[in-house]
Design an enzyme around this catalytic site. Structure first.
Site, PDB file in Angstrom:
ATOM      1  N   CYS A 331      14.226  15.290  -4.027  1.00  0.00           N
ATOM      2  CA  CYS A 331      15.072  16.061  -4.940  1.00  0.00           C
ATOM      3  C   CYS A 331      16.534  15.976  -4.483  1.00  0.00           C
ATOM      4  CB  CYS A 331      14.556  17.482  -5.056  1.00  0.00           C
ATOM      5  SG  CYS A 331      15.184  18.357  -6.506  1.00  0.00           S
ATOM      6  N   HIS A 435       8.544  17.220  -5.999  1.00  0.00           N
ATOM      7  CA  HIS A 435       8.072  18.175  -5.004  1.00  0.00           C
ATOM      8  C   HIS A 435       6.539  18.207  -5.032  1.00  0.00           C
ATOM      9  CE1 HIS A 435      11.985  20.023  -4.198  1.00  0.00           C
ATOM     10  NE2 HIS A 435      12.215  20.002  -5.498  1.00  0.00           N
TER      11      HIS A 435
END
Length: 498
Positions: A331, A435
């Site tokens: 991310c 994630h």
């Protein structure tokens, strides 16, 4: 039970007193006893979050509590989520979607902005479930916040629900914490507290008995129980980073603790893997000696570049890559791998750009529309094969020549298919927006193979299997050490009849 569910709110004497875990444990106990039960947290401030099937965002702790109830995460479980992007600024997530930013001096306006939404969510849950177990935030005795409180007694008073107060004896001073908190409440709020829970006790309970007798005599309120310190409890943390003492494998993985690190629960399955020694590296310490460095997510990714420079981590990361070490960016950590990060609209901070690590030929622009997706797919990297799954929470869109070599081919919950991430030419560097990658057992073992060059000899389960085992362990503990029947009776009776 009736058209209006029973309710019990768990408030704490301090942050990290055990509220989140206690709600999860009570939810699991009630579910195992055959009740329909849902978690609820009116307002949360945390950087660990989860994505719902509808594409909303809630606190990670509420997703765990939902799992304890055998429910999918839902935006009504946490209608207000504040995600700090700096010491003085937070993004406001309302019913799963980002609606604004608040400066610290404006936090008092959150009641006007969000309390009606909080009450609507709670009312919907009351109509659907036998029990709603509610988690407070911080402490109800924070005097400066009480006027506009919607997270503790402000909520409990509005909906007229009973409160159990929990204190952490491992911190020391638990009796002062419990009685001091009680004394700082108004008379109606004191009346709302139906009893106490003491958390994280080590040692012989007989030695504590004198204090317990004093507590009940002085307060004229019951003690529901004393919970023992549960070692190696592997459950998602609301915010605090927890070190797994059993993480002692041969593969050394280091994660720099960024100033606004988010979703570090990504690494819980890594810490539990027998082949891995996971180390969270704090400011001033070195990233040297790692087989893999992971750059984690962050709520203020441009500021993290300066944080890397200030700690000398930027040069350590580049040296690590020159010497053949593996690097994974997740991310915000993925965005840091590129040449530049642009924030022309001031999404995370003041508008501007920053030069990033320059390890991957790409750049990222931060945009207002946050991507919130649950995804599944397949590896697209070299020798790695098999399925993967995860979730996306990000505002950035990345572009550049390097992206033609994707990390994964994925499909989101709407059925949209696309490529994710990037892999360097030498396959030493991976960047991804996903994630939760390590929760999928097959995916975790494939990535272990990528790091070490050999397959793991250990059989591991999907992380949900571990979550379920740990929640049942927690529920067993609660059944043994808490007077659950008394707590249920109070919750069902409501505050007027206790």
């Amino acid at each position: 039970m009736n058209n209006r569910s029973a309710a019990l709110m768990i408030q704490g004497t301090t942050s990290d007193a055990g509220k989140s875990i206690t709600v999860a444990g009570l939810c699991r106990v009630l579910k195992r006893r055959g009740y329909s039960v849902a978690p609820f947290k009116p307002q949360n401030m945390a950087l660990n979050s989860a994505v719902t099937a509808s594409g909303g965002e809630i606190g990670r702790a509420q997703a765990l509590q939902a799992f304890a109830c055998d429910l999918q995460p839902h935006i009504d479980f946490n209608p207000v989520l504040l995600k700090p992007s700096g010491d003085q600024r937070s993004q406001v997530i309302l019913h799963g979607k980002a609606v604004s930013h608040l400066e610290a001096r404006s936090f008092g306006s959150i009641k006007q902005l969000a309390f009606q939404s909080v009450l609507e969510s709670y009312q919907r849950l009351q109509q659907q479930y036998d029990f709603v177990i509610i988690e407070g935030a911080g402490s109800p005795a924070e005097i400066n916040l009480r006027k506009n409180d919607i997270a503790n007694m402000g909520f409990a008073e509005a909906v007229n629900c009973p409160v159990a107060l929990i204190g952490d004896i491992d911190r020391g001073g638990v009796f002062a914490h419990l009685i001091g908190t009680l004394k700082l409440l108004s008379p109606s709020e004191q009346n709302r507290v139906i009893g106490f829970i003491i958390n994280k006790f080590r040692g012989n309970l007989d030695l504590l008995q004198g204090g317990l007798d004093w507590l009940t005599d002085y307060s004229q309120k019951p003690l529901f129980g004393v919970l023992p310190y549960l070692h190696d409890l592997r459950l998602d943390a609301e915010d605090a980073i927890r070190i797994d003492p059993n993480s002692k494998g041969d593969i050394v993985i280091k994660v720099p603790v960024l100033s606004r690190i988010s979703n570090h629960t990504d690494f819980d399955p890594l810490a539990a893997h027998p082949d891995v020694r996971l180390e969270f590296v704090r400011s001033g310490d070195s990233l040297d000696g790692a087989d893999l460095i992971i750059l984690p997510g962050s709520k203020n990714v441009r500021a993290e570049m300066q944080h890397l420079i200030d700690n000398g981590w930027d040069q350590q990361i580049k040296r690590h890559c020159r010497y053949g070490g593996k690097l994974l960016g997740i991310c915000g950590g993925y965005q840091l791998l590129g040449n530049r990060i642009d924030d022309p609209q001031g999404i995370e901070d003041t508008a501007g750009s920053v030069t990033a690590l320059g390890l991957i030929e790409m750049h990222t622009e931060l945009l207002p529309n946050k991507q919130l997706k649950q995804v599944s797919g397949q590896f697209a990297i070299g020798d790695l094969q098999g399925a993967l799954s995860g979730y996306e929470i990000h505002c950035g869109q990345s572009h550049g020549a390097a992206l033609q070599y994707a990390f994964a081919q994925i499909t989101d919950q709407q059925g949209n298919c696309y490529n994710d991430g990037v892999v360097s030419d030498d396959q030493q560097i991976i960047g991804t927006y996903l994630h939760g990658l390590f929760e999928h057992a097959e995916c975790l073992n494939q990535l272990i193979h990528w790091i070490s060059g050999k397959a793991s000899s250990h059989k591991i389960h999907h992380w949900d299997h571990t979550r379920r085992e740990q929640l049942d362990r927690l529920a067993d503990c609660f059944e043994q050490h808490l007077n659950i029947d008394q707590m249920i009776e109070h919750a069902a009776a409501g505050i007027t009849n206790h």
